[in-house]
Scaffold this motif. Structure first.
Motif, PDB file in Angstrom:
ATOM      1  N   MET A  20       0.844  -1.169   0.000  1.00 21.60           N
ATOM      2  CA  MET A  20       0.000   0.000   0.000  1.00 21.60           C
ATOM      3  C   MET A  20       0.893   1.237   0.000  1.00 21.60           C
ATOM      4  SD  MET A  20      -3.164   0.958   2.557  1.00 21.60           S
ATOM      5  CE  MET A  20      -3.988  -0.558   2.204  1.00 21.60           C
ATOM      6  N   ARG A  21       0.443   2.251  -0.686  1.00 22.60           N
ATOM      7  CA  ARG A  21       1.246   3.465  -0.823  1.00 22.60           C
ATOM      8  C   ARG A  21       1.408   4.162   0.529  1.00 22.60           C
ATOM      9  NH1 ARG A  21      -1.000   6.741  -5.921  1.00 22.60           N
ATOM     10  NH2 ARG A  21      -0.437   8.376  -4.463  1.00 22.60           N
ATOM     11  N   ALA A  22       2.511   4.889   0.651  1.00 19.39           N
ATOM     12  CA  ALA A  22       2.829   5.570   1.906  1.00 19.39           C
ATOM     13  C   ALA A  22       1.796   6.641   2.243  1.00 19.39           C
ATOM     14  CB  ALA A  22       4.224   6.181   1.830  1.00 19.39           C
ATOM     15  N   ASP A  23       1.281   7.345   1.233  1.00 17.23           N
ATOM     16  CA  ASP A  23       0.289   8.391   1.519  1.00 17.23           C
ATOM     17  C   ASP A  23      -1.019   7.801   2.034  1.00 17.23           C
ATOM     18  OD1 ASP A  23      -0.167   7.288  -0.991  1.00 17.23           O
ATOM     19  OD2 ASP A  23      -0.956   9.135  -1.841  1.00 17.23           O
ATOM     20  N   ILE A  24      -1.391   6.634   1.522  1.00 12.93           N
ATOM     21  CA  ILE A  24      -2.596   5.961   2.009  1.00 12.93           C
ATOM     22  C   ILE A  24      -2.363   5.469   3.433  1.00 12.93           C
ATOM     23  CG2 ILE A  24      -4.193   4.054   1.628  1.00 12.93           C
ATOM     24  CD1 ILE A  24      -4.402   6.160  -0.529  1.00 12.93           C
ATOM     25  N   GLN A  25      -1.195   4.929   3.698  1.00 15.94           N
ATOM     26  CA  GLN A  25      -0.877   4.485   5.053  1.00 15.94           C
ATOM     27  C   GLN A  25      -0.892   5.657   6.031  1.00 15.94           C
ATOM     28  OE1 GLN A  25       2.857   2.433   4.694  1.00 15.94           O
ATOM     29  NE2 GLN A  25       1.889   0.514   4.077  1.00 15.94           N
ATOM     30  N   GLN A  26      -0.387   6.800   5.603  1.00 11.84           N
ATOM     31  CA  GLN A  26      -0.385   7.983   6.453  1.00 11.84           C
ATOM     32  C   GLN A  26      -1.822   8.433   6.741  1.00 11.84           C
ATOM     33  OE1 GLN A  26       2.165   9.398   7.975  1.00 11.84           O
ATOM     34  NE2 GLN A  26       0.915  11.010   8.873  1.00 11.84           N
ATOM     35  N   LEU A  27      -2.669   8.409   5.725  1.00 11.34           N
ATOM     36  CA  LEU A  27      -4.074   8.768   5.900  1.00 11.34           C
ATOM     37  C   LEU A  27      -4.736   7.853   6.929  1.00 11.34           C
ATOM     38  CD1 LEU A  27      -6.642  10.377   4.875  1.00 11.34           C
ATOM     39  CD2 LEU A  27      -7.003   8.383   3.408  1.00 11.34           C
ATOM     40  N   LEU A  28      -4.482   6.565   6.817  1.00  5.35           N
ATOM     41  CA  LEU A  28      -5.080   5.611   7.747  1.00  5.35           C
ATOM     42  C   LEU A  28      -4.523   5.781   9.161  1.00  5.35           C
ATOM     43  CD1 LEU A  28      -5.201   2.422   5.510  1.00  5.35           C
ATOM     44  CD2 LEU A  28      -7.051   4.008   6.053  1.00  5.35           C
ATOM     45  N   PHE A  29      -3.266   6.179   9.251  1.00  4.90           N
ATOM     46  CA  PHE A  29      -2.675   6.439  10.564  1.00  4.90           C
ATOM     47  C   PHE A  29      -3.327   7.666  11.212  1.00  4.90           C
ATOM     48  CE2 PHE A  29       0.533   8.529  13.232  1.00  4.90           C
ATOM     49  CZ  PHE A  29       0.746   7.517  14.165  1.00  4.90           C
ATOM     50  N   GLU A  30      -3.614   8.676  10.412  1.00  4.97           N
ATOM     51  CA  GLU A  30      -4.205   9.908  10.923  1.00  4.97           C
ATOM     52  C   GLU A  30      -5.699   9.776  11.221  1.00  4.97           C
ATOM     53  OE1 GLU A  30      -3.319  12.717   7.863  1.00  4.97           O
ATOM     54  OE2 GLU A  30      -1.191  12.818   8.386  1.00  4.97           O
ATOM     55  N   ARG A  31      -6.360   8.827  10.566  1.00  2.00           N
ATOM     56  CA  ARG A  31      -7.811   8.660  10.736  1.00  2.00           C
ATOM     57  C   ARG A  31      -8.117   7.245  11.237  1.00  2.00           C
ATOM     58  NH1 ARG A  31     -10.765  11.290   6.142  1.00  2.00           N
ATOM     59  NH2 ARG A  31     -12.555  10.609   7.349  1.00  2.00           N
ATOM     60  N   PRO A  32      -8.080   7.045  12.533  1.00  4.25           N
ATOM     61  CA  PRO A  32      -8.262   5.698  13.085  1.00  4.25           C
ATOM     62  C   PRO A  32      -9.602   5.053  12.741  1.00  4.25           C
ATOM     63  CG  PRO A  32      -7.887   7.311  14.841  1.00  4.25           C
ATOM     64  CD  PRO A  32      -7.820   8.031  13.546  1.00  4.25           C
ATOM     65  N   GLU A  33     -10.657   5.868  12.533  1.00  4.08           N
ATOM     66  CA  GLU A  33     -11.947   5.273  12.187  1.00  4.08           C
ATOM     67  C   GLU A  33     -11.903   4.629  10.805  1.00  4.08           C
ATOM     68  OE1 GLU A  33     -12.152   9.357  10.467  1.00  4.08           O
ATOM     69  OE2 GLU A  33     -11.542   8.610  12.413  1.00  4.08           O
ATOM     70  N   LEU A  34     -11.138   5.225   9.876  1.00  2.00           N
ATOM     71  CA  LEU A  34     -10.970   4.598   8.558  1.00  2.00           C
ATOM     72  C   LEU A  34     -10.149   3.320   8.672  1.00  2.00           C
ATOM     73  CD1 LEU A  34     -10.324   7.565   6.078  1.00  2.00           C
ATOM     74  CD2 LEU A  34     -12.407   6.226   6.399  1.00  2.00           C
ATOM     75  N   ARG A  35      -9.116   3.372   9.504  1.00  2.00           N
ATOM     76  CA  ARG A  35      -8.277   2.184   9.708  1.00  2.00           C
ATOM     77  C   ARG A  35      -9.126   1.043  10.269  1.00  2.00           C
ATOM     78  NH1 ARG A  35      -4.096   4.225  12.745  1.00  2.00           N
ATOM     79  NH2 ARG A  35      -5.239   3.823  14.643  1.00  2.00           N
ATOM     80  N   GLN A  36      -9.988   1.352  11.230  1.00  2.00           N
ATOM     81  CA  GLN A  36     -10.851   0.325  11.813  1.00  2.00           C
ATOM     82  C   GLN A  36     -11.846  -0.205  10.781  1.00  2.00           C
ATOM     83  OE1 GLN A  36     -10.423  -1.017  14.748  1.00  2.00           O
ATOM     84  NE2 GLN A  36     -12.100  -2.424  14.385  1.00  2.00           N
ATOM     85  N   TYR A  37     -12.382   0.692   9.953  1.00  2.00           N
ATOM     86  CA  TYR A  37     -13.322   0.262   8.913  1.00  2.00           C
ATOM     87  C   TYR A  37     -12.639  -0.692   7.935  1.00  2.00           C
ATOM     88  CZ  TYR A  37     -16.650   0.355   5.087  1.00  2.00           C
ATOM     89  OH  TYR A  37     -17.538  -0.023   4.102  1.00  2.00           O
ATOM     90  N   ILE A  38     -11.418  -0.368   7.547  1.00  2.00           N
ATOM     91  CA  ILE A  38     -10.686  -1.234   6.625  1.00  2.00           C
ATOM     92  C   ILE A  38     -10.397  -2.587   7.258  1.00  2.00           C
ATOM     93  CG2 ILE A  38      -8.438  -1.544   5.498  1.00  2.00           C
ATOM     94  CD1 ILE A  38      -8.526   1.280   4.626  1.00  2.00           C
ATOM     95  N   ARG A  39     -10.121  -2.608   8.539  1.00  2.66           N
ATOM     96  CA  ARG A  39      -9.880  -3.889   9.217  1.00  2.66           C
ATOM     97  C   ARG A  39     -11.139  -4.738   9.223  1.00  2.66           C
ATOM     98  NH1 ARG A  39      -6.157  -1.851  14.277  1.00  2.66           N
ATOM     99  NH2 ARG A  39      -4.260  -1.623  13.047  1.00  2.66           N
ATOM    100  N   GLN A  40     -12.286  -4.102   9.300  1.00  2.00           N
ATOM    101  CA  GLN A  40     -13.543  -4.847   9.285  1.00  2.00           C
ATOM    102  C   GLN A  40     -13.978  -5.219   7.871  1.00  2.00           C
ATOM    103  OE1 GLN A  40     -16.383  -2.493  11.439  1.00  2.00           O
ATOM    104  NE2 GLN A  40     -15.357  -2.827  13.391  1.00  2.00           N
ATOM    105  N   HIS A  41     -13.458  -4.499   6.878  1.00  5.36           N
ATOM    106  CA  HIS A  41     -13.781  -4.756   5.472  1.00  5.36           C
ATOM    107  C   HIS A  41     -12.471  -4.870   4.690  1.00  5.36           C
ATOM    108  CE1 HIS A  41     -17.301  -2.761   7.209  1.00  5.36           C
ATOM    109  NE2 HIS A  41     -17.982  -3.568   6.422  1.00  5.36           N
ATOM    110  N   PRO A  42     -11.806  -6.011   4.762  1.00  2.76           N
ATOM    111  CA  PRO A  42     -10.460  -6.139   4.184  1.00  2.76           C
ATOM    112  C   PRO A  42     -10.380  -6.030   2.668  1.00  2.76           C
ATOM    113  CG  PRO A  42     -11.174  -8.218   5.159  1.00  2.76           C
ATOM    114  CD  PRO A  42     -12.215  -7.197   5.472  1.00  2.76           C
ATOM    115  N   ASN A  43     -11.501  -6.082   1.975  1.00  2.00           N
ATOM    116  CA  ASN A  43     -11.440  -5.930   0.521  1.00  2.00           C
ATOM    117  C   ASN A  43     -10.926  -4.542   0.132  1.00  2.00           C
ATOM    118  OD1 ASN A  43     -13.899  -4.912   1.554  1.00  2.00           O
ATOM    119  ND2 ASN A  43     -14.796  -4.914  -0.484  1.00  2.00           N
ATOM    120  N   TRP A  44     -11.005  -3.582   1.062  1.00  2.00           N
ATOM    121  CA  TRP A  44     -10.515  -2.231   0.778  1.00  2.00           C
ATOM    122  C   TRP A  44      -9.000  -2.178   0.675  1.00  2.00           C
ATOM    123  CZ3 TRP A  44     -12.521   1.808  -1.307  1.00  2.00           C
ATOM    124  CH2 TRP A  44     -13.904   1.938  -1.325  1.00  2.00           C
ATOM    125  N   TYR A  45      -8.289  -3.100   1.307  1.00  2.00           N
ATOM    126  CA  TYR A  45      -6.829  -3.142   1.142  1.00  2.00           C
ATOM    127  C   TYR A  45      -6.488  -3.317  -0.331  1.00  2.00           C
ATOM    128  CZ  TYR A  45      -5.992  -3.628   6.175  1.00  2.00           C
ATOM    129  OH  TYR A  45      -5.915  -3.413   7.523  1.00  2.00           O
TER     130      TYR A  45
END
Length: 86
Positions: A1-26
Motif C-alpha cells: 500500500m502506498r505511503a500516503d494511504i498508510q499515512q491517511l489511515l494512521f491519521e484517521r483511526p476510524e478509517l483504519r478500523q473500517y478497513i480492518r472490518q472490510h479487508p477488501n478495501w486493502y
C-alpha cells in the motif's frame, strides 16, 4: 500500500478500523488509490454519519423526549388528582 494511504489511515483511526472490518478495501486502495473518497463515503455510512442518518437520530431522540414529557404530565396529573380538591 502506498505511503500516503498508510499515512491517511494512521491519521484517521476510524478509517483504519473500517478497513480492518472490510479487508477488501486493502486490495481496492492498493490497485486504485483514487478510491479514498469512496472509502470515506462508505465508512461514514457505516458509522451513521450521513445527513439522513443524523436527522433520523435527532427525530428518534425528540420522540423519546416527547414521550418522557407525556409520561411526566400523566404522573403529575395522577398525583394532583389523588389529593382531591383543597
Amino acid at each position: 500500500m502506498r505511503a500516503d494511504i498508510q499515512q491517511l489511515l494512521f491519521e484517521r483511526p476510524e478509517l483504519r478500523q473500517y478497513i480492518r472490518q472490510h479487508p477488501n478495501w486493502y486490495r481496492k486502495l492498493s490497485r486504485d488509490p483514487s478510491q479514498v473518497p469512496l472509502l470515506e463515503k462508505e465508512a461514514n455510512q457505516f458509522y451513521g454519519r450521513t445527513l439522513p442518518q443524523r436527522v433520523e437520530k435527532v427525530q428518534n431522540s425528540l420522540g423519546l423526549v416527547m414521550m418522557m414529557m407525556e409520561m411526566l404530565k400523566m404522573g403529575q396529573a395522577s398525583v394532583t388528582g389523588a389529593q382531591g380538591p383543597s
